[in-house]
Design an enzyme around this catalytic site. Sequence first.
Site, short mmCIF file in Angstrom:
data_model
loop_
_atom_site.label_atom_id
_atom_site.label_comp_id
_atom_site.label_asym_id
_atom_site.label_seq_id
_atom_site.Cartn_x
_atom_site.Cartn_y
_atom_site.Cartn_z
N GLU A 97 6.73 -1.92 -3.54
CA GLU A 97 5.39 -2.19 -3.24
C GLU A 97 4.90 -2.35 -4.74
OE1 GLU A 97 3.04 -3.08 -1.93
OE2 GLU A 97 2.36 -1.99 -0.17
N ASP A 98 3.90 -3.41 -4.65
CA ASP A 98 2.99 -3.75 -5.90
C ASP A 98 2.27 -2.52 -6.40
OD1 ASP A 98 1.16 -3.76 -3.77
OD2 ASP A 98 0.44 -5.73 -3.96
N ASP A 101 -2.41 2.90 -3.50
CA ASP A 101 -3.83 3.12 -3.76
C ASP A 101 -4.04 4.29 -2.74
OD1 ASP A 101 -6.39 2.62 -4.47
OD2 ASP A 101 -6.62 1.32 -2.83
N PHE A 150 -9.62 -1.86 -10.23
CA PHE A 150 -9.04 -2.90 -9.46
C PHE A 150 -8.39 -4.02 -10.28
CE2 PHE A 150 -8.39 -6.47 -6.46
CZ PHE A 150 -8.38 -5.85 -5.42
N ARG A 163 -2.72 -14.13 -8.53
CA ARG A 163 -1.33 -13.33 -8.49
C ARG A 163 -0.43 -13.78 -9.56
NH1 ARG A 163 -1.13 -10.88 -3.40
NH2 ARG A 163 -2.34 -11.96 -1.66
P1 IMP Z 1 -2.88 1.49 0.22
O1 IMP Z 1 -2.34 1.34 1.77
O2 IMP Z 1 -4.38 1.74 -0.01
O3 IMP Z 1 -1.91 2.55 -0.64
O4 IMP Z 1 -3.03 0.04 -0.40
C1 IMP Z 1 -1.84 -0.38 -0.78
C2 IMP Z 1 -2.20 -2.19 -1.10
O5 IMP Z 1 -3.42 -2.44 -1.26
C3 IMP Z 1 -1.54 -2.71 -2.01
O6 IMP Z 1 0.06 -2.91 -1.51
C4 IMP Z 1 -2.24 -3.83 -2.25
O7 IMP Z 1 -2.03 -5.04 -1.64
C5 IMP Z 1 -3.51 -3.44 -2.14
N1 IMP Z 1 -4.41 -3.06 -3.33
C6 IMP Z 1 -4.64 -1.56 -3.41
N2 IMP Z 1 -5.21 -1.72 -4.84
C7 IMP Z 1 -5.44 -2.76 -5.35
C8 IMP Z 1 -5.85 -3.35 -6.41
O8 IMP Z 1 -6.20 -2.63 -7.73
N3 IMP Z 1 -5.59 -4.80 -6.68
C9 IMP Z 1 -5.27 -5.74 -5.96
N4 IMP Z 1 -4.92 -5.10 -4.59
C10 IMP Z 1 -4.71 -3.81 -4.34
MG MG Z 2 0.61 -5.16 -0.75
#
Ligand code: IMP
Ligand code: MG
Length: 175
Positions: A97-98, A101, A150, A163
Amino acid sequence: MSDKIRTMIPEDELDKRIRELGEKISKDYEGREVFLVCILKGASFFACELAKRISVPVMIDFMATSSYGSGTVSTGNVKVVKELDLDPSGKDVLIVEDIIDSGHTLNFLNGYFKDKNAASVKLCTMLDKPDRREVDVKVDYTGFTIPDEFVVGYGLDFDQRYRNLPFIGVVENEG
Ligand code: IMP
Ligand code: MG
Protein backbone atom coordinates in the site's frame (compact mmCIF):
# COMPACT_ATOMS: atom_id res chain seq x y z
CA MET A 1 -2.16 27.31 -11.73
CA SER A 2 0.47 25.62 -9.61
CA ASP A 3 0.52 24.77 -5.91
CA LYS A 4 3.55 25.10 -3.69
CA ILE A 5 4.86 21.73 -2.55
CA ARG A 6 6.99 21.37 0.57
CA THR A 7 9.26 18.33 0.60
CA MET A 8 8.62 15.96 3.51
CA ILE A 9 10.70 12.94 2.41
CA PRO A 10 13.32 13.46 -0.31
CA GLU A 11 13.93 10.96 -3.10
CA ASP A 12 17.25 9.64 -1.77
CA GLU A 13 15.71 8.80 1.61
CA LEU A 14 12.85 6.93 -0.05
CA ASP A 15 15.35 5.05 -2.16
CA LYS A 16 17.45 4.05 0.82
CA ARG A 17 14.46 2.94 2.87
CA ILE A 18 13.00 0.88 0.01
CA ARG A 19 16.33 -0.95 -0.32
CA GLU A 20 16.24 -1.75 3.40
CA LEU A 21 12.66 -3.02 3.19
CA GLY A 22 13.58 -5.16 0.17
CA GLU A 23 16.45 -6.75 2.08
CA LYS A 24 14.28 -7.42 5.13
CA ILE A 25 11.49 -8.96 3.04
CA SER A 26 14.01 -11.10 1.12
CA LYS A 27 15.33 -12.49 4.43
CA ASP A 28 11.87 -13.08 5.90
CA TYR A 29 10.63 -14.91 2.77
CA GLU A 30 13.79 -16.95 2.18
CA GLY A 31 13.00 -20.20 0.34
CA ARG A 32 9.51 -18.96 -0.61
CA GLU A 33 7.91 -16.94 -3.37
CA VAL A 34 6.30 -13.59 -2.61
CA PHE A 35 2.97 -12.74 -4.22
CA LEU A 36 3.09 -8.94 -4.25
CA VAL A 37 -0.30 -7.30 -4.49
CA CYS A 38 -0.04 -3.67 -5.46
CA ILE A 39 -3.04 -1.54 -4.57
CA LEU A 40 -3.68 0.81 -7.49
CA LYS A 41 -3.06 3.54 -8.23
CA GLY A 42 -1.20 4.99 -5.28
CA ALA A 43 1.11 2.08 -4.44
CA SER A 44 2.30 1.49 -8.00
CA PHE A 45 5.48 3.59 -7.83
CA PHE A 46 6.50 2.13 -4.45
CA ALA A 47 5.60 -1.47 -5.42
CA CYS A 48 7.74 -1.40 -8.57
CA GLU A 49 10.77 0.00 -6.71
CA LEU A 50 10.27 -2.49 -3.88
CA ALA A 51 9.89 -5.46 -6.24
CA LYS A 52 13.28 -4.62 -7.79
CA ARG A 53 14.91 -4.84 -4.34
CA ILE A 54 13.50 -8.27 -3.44
CA SER A 55 15.84 -11.14 -4.20
CA VAL A 56 13.49 -14.12 -3.62
CA PRO A 57 11.10 -15.06 -6.48
CA VAL A 58 8.28 -12.54 -6.93
CA MET A 59 4.89 -12.66 -8.61
CA ILE A 60 3.15 -9.34 -8.92
CA ASP A 61 -0.48 -8.47 -9.45
CA PHE A 62 -2.60 -5.35 -9.15
CA MET A 63 -5.97 -4.56 -7.70
CA ALA A 64 -7.89 -1.39 -6.99
CA THR A 65 -10.17 -0.45 -4.12
CA SER A 66 -12.12 2.70 -3.50
CA SER A 67 -13.29 4.39 -0.34
CA TYR A 68 -12.67 8.06 -0.95
CA GLY A 69 -14.56 9.46 -3.93
CA SER A 70 -12.78 12.68 -4.81
CA GLY A 71 -12.50 13.95 -1.22
CA THR A 72 -9.73 13.46 1.29
CA VAL A 73 -11.71 11.74 4.05
CA SER A 74 -12.11 7.96 4.17
CA THR A 75 -15.70 6.71 4.19
CA GLY A 76 -14.92 3.31 5.70
CA ASN A 77 -16.94 1.76 2.89
CA VAL A 78 -14.25 -0.08 0.92
CA LYS A 79 -15.04 -1.70 -2.45
CA VAL A 80 -12.95 -3.66 -4.94
CA VAL A 81 -13.08 -1.73 -8.20
CA LYS A 82 -10.52 -3.85 -10.06
CA GLU A 83 -10.02 -7.52 -9.27
CA LEU A 84 -6.74 -9.46 -9.35
CA ASP A 85 -5.87 -11.36 -12.54
CA LEU A 86 -4.13 -14.18 -10.65
CA ASP A 87 -5.54 -16.53 -8.01
CA PRO A 88 -4.03 -15.79 -4.56
CA SER A 89 -5.05 -19.13 -3.01
CA GLY A 90 -2.10 -20.93 -1.43
CA LYS A 91 0.17 -17.92 -2.05
CA ASP A 92 2.24 -15.90 0.42
CA VAL A 93 0.52 -12.59 -0.18
CA LEU A 94 2.28 -9.34 0.59
CA ILE A 95 -0.11 -6.41 0.22
CA VAL A 96 1.71 -3.27 -0.86
CA GLU A 97 0.00 0.00 0.00
CA ASP A 98 0.99 3.62 -0.42
CA ILE A 99 -0.29 4.87 2.93
CA ILE A 100 -2.34 3.71 5.91
CA ASP A 101 -4.63 6.37 7.19
CA SER A 102 -7.89 5.23 8.86
CA GLY A 103 -6.89 1.59 8.31
CA HIS A 104 -10.21 0.69 6.66
CA THR A 105 -8.63 -0.29 3.34
CA LEU A 106 -6.09 -2.66 4.85
CA ASN A 107 -8.57 -4.08 7.30
CA PHE A 108 -10.84 -4.92 4.38
CA LEU A 109 -7.98 -6.40 2.31
CA ASN A 110 -6.82 -8.63 5.15
CA GLY A 111 -10.24 -10.26 5.26
CA TYR A 112 -10.43 -10.39 1.49
CA PHE A 113 -7.23 -12.46 1.17
CA LYS A 114 -8.13 -14.73 4.04
CA ASP A 115 -11.44 -15.49 2.29
CA LYS A 116 -9.48 -16.31 -0.88
CA ASN A 117 -7.41 -18.85 1.10
CA ALA A 118 -4.00 -17.19 0.80
CA ALA A 119 -1.32 -19.23 2.62
CA SER A 120 -0.27 -16.08 4.49
CA VAL A 121 -1.09 -12.38 4.37
CA LYS A 122 1.30 -9.59 5.33
CA LEU A 123 1.12 -5.86 4.85
CA CYS A 124 3.77 -3.47 3.62
CA THR A 125 3.12 0.26 3.49
CA MET A 126 5.32 3.06 2.26
CA LEU A 127 3.81 5.54 4.75
CA ASP A 128 1.86 5.26 7.98
CA LYS A 129 -0.22 8.02 9.60
CA PRO A 130 -1.00 6.37 12.97
CA ASP A 131 -2.76 9.47 14.36
CA ARG A 132 -5.63 8.89 11.97
CA ARG A 133 -6.30 5.25 12.73
CA GLU A 134 -9.95 4.21 13.16
CA VAL A 135 -9.48 0.44 12.97
CA ASP A 136 -6.53 -1.46 14.32
CA VAL A 137 -4.44 -3.15 11.63
CA LYS A 138 -1.20 -5.05 12.02
CA VAL A 139 1.44 -3.65 9.70
CA ASP A 140 4.44 -5.89 9.01
CA TYR A 141 6.64 -3.47 7.07
CA THR A 142 6.52 0.33 7.22
CA GLY A 143 8.63 2.72 5.17
CA PHE A 144 8.06 5.91 7.16
CA THR A 145 5.74 6.98 9.97
CA ILE A 146 4.52 10.50 9.25
CA PRO A 147 2.48 13.19 11.04
CA ASP A 148 -1.15 13.86 10.16
CA GLU A 149 -0.70 15.90 6.99
CA PHE A 150 -2.11 15.23 3.54
CA VAL A 151 0.82 14.14 1.39
CA VAL A 152 1.37 13.74 -2.35
CA GLY A 153 4.00 12.28 -4.64
CA TYR A 154 5.60 8.89 -5.23
CA GLY A 155 2.19 7.60 -6.35
CA LEU A 156 0.02 9.59 -3.93
CA ASP A 157 -2.40 12.08 -5.41
CA PHE A 158 -4.49 15.09 -4.61
CA ASP A 159 -7.47 14.85 -7.00
CA GLN A 160 -5.34 12.70 -9.36
CA ARG A 161 -2.45 15.15 -9.53
CA TYR A 162 1.14 14.96 -8.26
CA ARG A 163 1.51 11.17 -8.40
CA ASN A 164 4.60 11.59 -10.55
CA LEU A 165 6.61 13.64 -8.04
CA PRO A 166 9.76 11.64 -7.16
CA PHE A 167 9.51 12.64 -3.46
CA ILE A 168 6.82 12.89 -0.75
CA GLY A 169 5.53 16.42 -0.29
CA VAL A 170 2.80 18.49 1.29
CA VAL A 171 0.62 20.81 -0.77
CA GLU A 172 0.77 24.27 0.72
CA ASN A 173 -2.22 26.29 -0.39
CA GLU A 174 -1.81 30.02 -0.58
CA GLY A 175 -3.76 32.23 1.82
P1 IMP B 1 -7.49 4.32 4.67
O1 IMP B 1 -8.50 3.33 4.19
O2 IMP B 1 -8.10 5.50 5.34
O3 IMP B 1 -6.35 3.72 5.48
O4 IMP B 1 -6.94 5.00 3.38
C1 IMP B 1 -5.91 4.56 2.65
C2 IMP B 1 -5.96 5.25 1.28
O5 IMP B 1 -6.33 6.62 1.38
C3 IMP B 1 -4.58 5.27 0.69
O6 IMP B 1 -4.34 4.10 -0.05
C4 IMP B 1 -4.61 6.52 -0.16
O7 IMP B 1 -5.10 6.23 -1.44
C5 IMP B 1 -5.57 7.46 0.53
N1 IMP B 1 -4.86 8.46 1.37
C6 IMP B 1 -4.83 8.51 2.71
N2 IMP B 1 -4.07 9.53 3.16
C7 IMP B 1 -3.58 10.15 2.06
C8 IMP B 1 -2.71 11.28 1.86
O8 IMP B 1 -2.18 11.92 2.78
N3 IMP B 1 -2.44 11.60 0.56
C9 IMP B 1 -2.98 10.91 -0.49
N4 IMP B 1 -3.78 9.85 -0.35
C10 IMP B 1 -4.11 9.47 0.91
MG1 MG C 1 -4.55 3.81 -2.16
